[in-house]
Design a protein around this motif. Structure first.
Motif, PDB file in Angstrom:
ATOM      1  N   UNK A 123      28.327 -25.432  -6.494  1.00  0.00           N
ATOM      2  CA  UNK A 123      27.404 -24.864  -7.983  1.00  0.00           C
ATOM      3  C   UNK A 123      28.117 -24.417  -8.916  1.00  0.00           C
ATOM      4  N   UNK A 124      30.042 -24.054  -8.537  1.00  0.00           N
ATOM      5  CA  UNK A 124      30.541 -24.011  -9.424  1.00  0.00           C
ATOM      6  C   UNK A 124      30.816 -25.020 -11.013  1.00  0.00           C
ATOM      7  N   UNK A 125      30.595 -25.794 -10.159  1.00  0.00           N
ATOM      8  CA  UNK A 125      31.148 -26.953 -10.739  1.00  0.00           C
ATOM      9  C   UNK A 125      29.406 -27.628 -12.233  1.00  0.00           C
ATOM     10  N   UNK A 126      28.623 -27.317 -11.115  1.00  0.00           N
ATOM     11  CA  UNK A 126      26.879 -27.519 -12.367  1.00  0.00           C
ATOM     12  C   UNK A 126      27.289 -26.232 -12.905  1.00  0.00           C
ATOM     13  N   UNK A 127      27.893 -24.751 -13.087  1.00  0.00           N
ATOM     14  CA  UNK A 127      28.203 -23.560 -13.669  1.00  0.00           C
ATOM     15  C   UNK A 127      28.048 -23.931 -15.142  1.00  0.00           C
ATOM     16  N   UNK A 128      27.438 -23.025 -15.750  1.00  0.00           N
ATOM     17  CA  UNK A 128      28.001 -22.734 -17.234  1.00  0.00           C
ATOM     18  C   UNK A 128      28.353 -21.363 -17.657  1.00  0.00           C
ATOM     19  N   UNK A 129      27.877 -20.366 -16.984  1.00  0.00           N
ATOM     20  CA  UNK A 129      28.391 -18.863 -17.472  1.00  0.00           C
ATOM     21  C   UNK A 129      27.706 -18.495 -16.291  1.00  0.00           C
ATOM     22  N   UNK A 130      28.828 -17.674 -15.696  1.00  0.00           N
ATOM     23  CA  UNK A 130      29.159 -16.174 -14.053  1.00  0.00           C
ATOM     24  C   UNK A 130      28.425 -15.077 -14.857  1.00  0.00           C
ATOM     25  N   UNK A 131      27.907 -14.820 -14.366  1.00  0.00           N
ATOM     26  CA  UNK A 131      27.207 -13.689 -13.948  1.00  0.00           C
ATOM     27  C   UNK A 131      26.810 -12.963 -12.804  1.00  0.00           C
ATOM     28  N   UNK A 132      27.812 -11.232 -12.696  1.00  0.00           N
ATOM     29  CA  UNK A 132      27.181 -10.768 -11.858  1.00  0.00           C
ATOM     30  C   UNK A 132      26.017  -9.735 -12.115  1.00  0.00           C
ATOM     31  N   UNK A 133      25.508  -9.542 -10.374  1.00  0.00           N
ATOM     32  CA  UNK A 133      24.891  -8.722  -9.878  1.00  0.00           C
ATOM     33  C   UNK A 133      25.336  -6.861 -10.683  1.00  0.00           C
ATOM     34  N   UNK A 134      24.458  -6.313 -11.309  1.00  0.00           N
ATOM     35  CA  UNK A 134      25.212  -5.708 -12.182  1.00  0.00           C
ATOM     36  C   UNK A 134      24.796  -4.500 -11.689  1.00  0.00           C
ATOM     37  N   UNK A 135      25.829  -2.842 -11.744  1.00  0.00           N
ATOM     38  CA  UNK A 135      25.275  -2.102 -10.632  1.00  0.00           C
ATOM     39  C   UNK A 135      24.313  -1.133 -11.913  1.00  0.00           C
ATOM     40  N   UNK A 136      23.483   0.317 -11.224  1.00  0.00           N
ATOM     41  CA  UNK A 136      23.227   1.350 -12.469  1.00  0.00           C
ATOM     42  C   UNK A 136      23.823   2.133 -12.808  1.00  0.00           C
ATOM     43  N   UNK A 137      23.762   2.687 -14.755  1.00  0.00           N
ATOM     44  CA  UNK A 137      24.961   2.814 -14.895  1.00  0.00           C
ATOM     45  C   UNK A 137      25.290   3.994 -14.161  1.00  0.00           C
ATOM     46  N   UNK A 138      24.157   5.039 -13.624  1.00  0.00           N
ATOM     47  CA  UNK A 138      24.270   6.110 -12.832  1.00  0.00           C
ATOM     48  C   UNK A 138      25.616   5.896 -11.203  1.00  0.00           C
ATOM     49  N   UNK A 139      24.883   4.552 -10.604  1.00  0.00           N
ATOM     50  CA  UNK A 139      25.844   4.874  -9.369  1.00  0.00           C
ATOM     51  C   UNK A 139      27.133   3.877 -10.334  1.00  0.00           C
ATOM     52  N   UNK A 140      27.644   3.093 -11.394  1.00  0.00           N
ATOM     53  CA  UNK A 140      28.619   2.877 -11.328  1.00  0.00           C
ATOM     54  C   UNK A 140      29.578   3.679 -11.978  1.00  0.00           C
ATOM     55  N   UNK A 141      29.316   4.113 -12.649  1.00  0.00           N
ATOM     56  CA  UNK A 141      29.709   6.330 -12.864  1.00  0.00           C
ATOM     57  C   UNK A 141      30.534   6.430 -11.235  1.00  0.00           C
ATOM     58  N   UNK A 142      29.558   6.418 -10.751  1.00  0.00           N
ATOM     59  CA  UNK A 142      30.495   7.743  -9.001  1.00  0.00           C
ATOM     60  C   UNK A 142      31.144   6.385  -8.454  1.00  0.00           C
ATOM     61  N   UNK A 143      30.741   5.353  -8.418  1.00  0.00           N
ATOM     62  CA  UNK A 143      31.421   4.165  -7.912  1.00  0.00           C
ATOM     63  C   UNK A 143      33.021   3.305  -8.764  1.00  0.00           C
ATOM     64  N   UNK A 144      32.908   4.290  -9.641  1.00  0.00           N
ATOM     65  CA  UNK A 144      33.947   3.370 -10.769  1.00  0.00           C
ATOM     66  C   UNK A 144      33.844   1.946 -10.943  1.00  0.00           C
ATOM     67  N   UNK A 145      33.673   0.961 -10.353  1.00  0.00           N
ATOM     68  CA  UNK A 145      33.572  -0.320 -10.213  1.00  0.00           C
ATOM     69  C   UNK A 145      32.613  -0.469  -9.653  1.00  0.00           C
ATOM     70  N   UNK A 146      32.799  -2.520 -10.132  1.00  0.00           N
ATOM     71  CA  UNK A 146      31.420  -3.082  -9.739  1.00  0.00           C
ATOM     72  C   UNK A 146      31.911  -4.235  -9.486  1.00  0.00           C
TER      73      UNK A 146
END
Length: 249
Positions: A123-146
């Motif tokens: 999959x990596x060999x065929x990929x052009x860009x890597x995108x992470x599944x994001x957290x909602x801003x509220x959850x990101x604020x509570x967890x401090x990192x994604x």
């Protein structure tokens, strides 16, 4: 790097190892280096190897032939092209995921990203860009990192791929997927993701590698995939650290 800087780094590393000796992430037993699992815990990990479903990465008990698909992939084809995961989501793997997400064990990221890079090599060999599944801003604020973003960053860096952590955002504050059935999970994340308009050019016409920590029913990555494809992504592959064993024999 100058001789002085190399010497300083070596001293700092030695002091760090003395104060915080490396331990196994599974049982906390002493190990020879960080990012390793002890001999007792290693058998508790079930790495996913071929033969498996070429679409969903579900392992088969025996080889059914090249290109064979699982019943799940045939009955309900996913919106993404291919999924790969490093391990089955059970026992130690589940504890590693939980430790990263809820106990701030970011030291596990290199270990997990390394196994994922091996599992998702095609999959990596065929990929052009890597995108992470994001957290909602509220959850990101509570967890401090994604956690997905931290893993995706290392996967992209190791493969020298473009990393686009801000192109996809979670616009719906979904409840936790834990304890929800398949239909509830799909409803929970329906319309949850959206591509940032000013970042469409980072995805338009490109093959995207979408990174998450765990694949269960696939509702989250399916919803994220649809948002990416609506924004012009040519295709999407999914890479996760672990996946549930549904459909295995």
């Amino acid at each position: 790097m100058s001789l002085f800087r190399r010497g300083s780094a070596a001293i700092t590393g030695s002091i760090g190892r003395l104060l915080f000796p490396p331990v196994c992430p599974g049982c906390q037993a002493a190990v020879t280096g960080s990012g390793t699992v002890c001999c007792a815990c290693w058998p508790k990990l079930r790495f996913i190897e071929r033969p498996y479903c070429e679409v969903l990465g579900l392992p088969f008990a025996y080889d059914l032939g090249k290109g064979f698909l699982s019943a799940e992939a045939i009955a309900e084809p996913p919106p993404f092209a291919r999924l790969r995961a490093a391990v089955l989501y059970e026992d130690l793997a589940a504890r590693l995921v939980s430790s990263l997400k809820y106990a701030d064990r970011t030291d596990l990221v290199p270990l997990m990203a390394g196994w994922m890079t091996r599992a998702g090599a095609e999959l990596i060999a065929d990929a052009e860009v890597v995108v992470p599944v994001p957290l909602h801003p509220g959850r990101l604020w509570r967890r401090r990192f994604n956690q997905s973003a931290e893993i995706a960053r290392l996967v992209a860096r190791g493969a020298r791929l473009s990393f686009s952590p801000l192109s996809l955002k979670r616009v719906k504050a979904t409840r936790s997927q834990v304890g929800l059935g398949p239909a509830q999970r799909r409803a929970n994340v329906r319309g949850a993701f959206q591509v940032v308009e000013t970042r469409r050019d980072e995805l338009d016409g490109k093959r995207v590698l979408l990174v998450d920590d765990v694949y269960t029913t696939g509702a989250t990555v399916a919803s994220a995939t649809r948002a990416l494809k609506r924004a012009g992504a040519r295709d999407v592959d999914v890479l996760t650290f672990a996946r549930v064993a549904t459909g295995t024999e």
